[in-house]
Design an enzyme around this catalytic site. Structure first.
Site, PDB file in Angstrom:
ATOM      1  N   LYS A  23       0.626  -1.337  -0.159  1.00 11.22           N
ATOM      2  CA  LYS A  23      -0.219  -0.056   0.033  1.00 11.22           C
ATOM      3  C   LYS A  23       0.528   1.362  -0.030  1.00 11.22           C
ATOM      4  CE  LYS A  23       1.277   1.420   4.474  1.00 11.22           C
ATOM      5  NZ  LYS A  23       1.873   2.465   4.571  1.00 11.22           N
ATOM      6  N   ALA A 108      10.362  -2.712   6.025  1.00 10.22           N
ATOM      7  CA  ALA A 108      10.547  -1.898   6.344  1.00 10.22           C
ATOM      8  C   ALA A 108      10.816  -0.680   5.580  1.00 10.22           C
ATOM      9  CB  ALA A 108      11.701  -1.878   7.663  1.00 10.22           C
ATOM     10  N   ASP A 148      -2.190  -1.974  10.875  1.00 11.42           N
ATOM     11  CA  ASP A 148      -2.130  -1.940   9.347  1.00 11.42           C
ATOM     12  C   ASP A 148      -2.796  -3.044   9.349  1.00 11.42           C
ATOM     13  OD1 ASP A 148      -0.860   0.312   9.543  1.00 11.42           O
ATOM     14  OD2 ASP A 148       0.938   0.183   8.268  1.00 11.42           O
TER      15      ASP A 148
END
Ligand code: C5P
Length: 307
Positions: A23, A108, A148
């Site tokens: 995303k 990350a 998330d």
């Protein structure tokens, strides 16, 4: 069905492949710090056509095994293992599972790769094992594993509030001038917790950026790059010179604006045409950057409409 047909359908059911999409955060307002230590957010997220592949197969032992093409991620702390264990525990399942994870989404990076992998695991097991879990049950497991993760249960375009886990799906309408996305992943990893810790009160907003973007998307009116705010961007650009340099280089390469995705360090820009996006991509690749040319995609991998 012949004996051979039966044998081959059994074989197919023993293995399941799924895609797990990344995303970007179109906007990210941090409203303030909460008593539980998390931050209250309003953020608009959009899944993009950049994905990892997961392969699930049966393991003849009562445990979950996991291997990844990035060996440092092959361990029981990986969110895919934790997601599978959470489902097994919740339903008291004695059922072995082998997971293979082919990572393409940078790790990350502010692109939600780990969270997406966890949600894909929950959905895949729900479907494959025909589990008696409602969407709310999956949402509870997802939000207990990470802020998330609930977004990725539905994906597409959504407004995410609370600590990120309160999801309002938005109609899959996207501005045509933003049809193509160029992502640049600086060669550093950034810890989300550290970025949130370094926020100052001046970075906070009242959520108006995300609300304005939501209205523009829903009413299909113009969405200006200047309206895309990320409360975490100032701190990341100040703290990490590599990201600030990449930001400058993207602008120099021809991007008209550059935003941070999530807590970074990935930066993105949008383009109306493929040649414009390709020019910037090639420019940045020639400078040695890790760059992705991609596009927004709708939930369920269907098409989104551009306006
Ligand atoms: O929820 P998740 O484990 O993905 O969050 C990682 C870290 O990011 C949290 O431990 C917290 O420090 C920070 N965070 C936050 N506010 C949020 C989401 C994450 O402070 N809404």
């Amino acid at each position: 069905m012949t004996r051979d047909d039966h044998a081959s359908s059994e074989a197919i059911n023993k293995v399941r492949f799924v895609r797990s999409y990344a995303k970007i955060n179109l906007t990210l307002d941090v409203l303030g710090k909460r008593p539980d230590g998390y931050h209250e957010l309003a953020t608009i997220m959009q899944t993009i056509d950049l994905y990892d592949t997961l392969c699930f197969s049966i393991l003849d032992e009562d445990r979950v095994s996991m291997v990844c093409n990035r060996p440092e991620l092959s361990n029981e702390h990986n969110l895919v293992v934790r997601a599978a264990q959470a489902i097994r525990q919740k339903l008291g399942l004695i059922r072995g599972l082998a997971i293979e994870l082919n990572k393409r989404i940078p790790v990350a990076a502010g692109l939600g790769g780990g969270s997406s992998n966890a949600a894909a695991t929950l959905l895949a097991l729900q479907h494959w094992w025909q589990l008696p879990l409602s969407m709310h049950d999956l949402w509870e497991i997802a939000s207990s594993l990470g802020s998330d993760i609930p977004f990725f249960l539905t994906g597409g375009l959504a407004l995410c509030e609370g600590r990120g886990e309160q999801i309002t799906p938005l109609a899959a309408h996207w501005p045509a001038p933003m049809r193509w996305l160029v992502l640049l992943k600086p060669a550093i990893s950034v810890s989300t917790a550290t970025v949130f810790r370094q926020l100052t009160a001046s970075d906070y907003s009242n959520g108006s950026w995300s609300r304005a973007a939501e209205t523009a998307l829903q009413t299909r009116s113009a969405l200006h790059p200047d309206d895309l705010y990320n409360s975490l961007e100032r701190g990341v650009l100040e703290q990490y010179p590599e990201v600030a340099q990449a930001h400058t280089d993207m602008l120099q390469a021809g991007a008209s604006f550059v935003r941070l995705s999530g807590s970074g360090p990935t930066l993105f820009s949008t383009f109306a045409t493929l040649p414009a996006a390709t020019r910037v991509q090639q420019h940045l690749q020639a400078r040695g950057y890790e760059v992705y040319l991609t596009r927004p995609i709708a939930a369920n991998n269907s098409e989104i409409s551009f306006f």
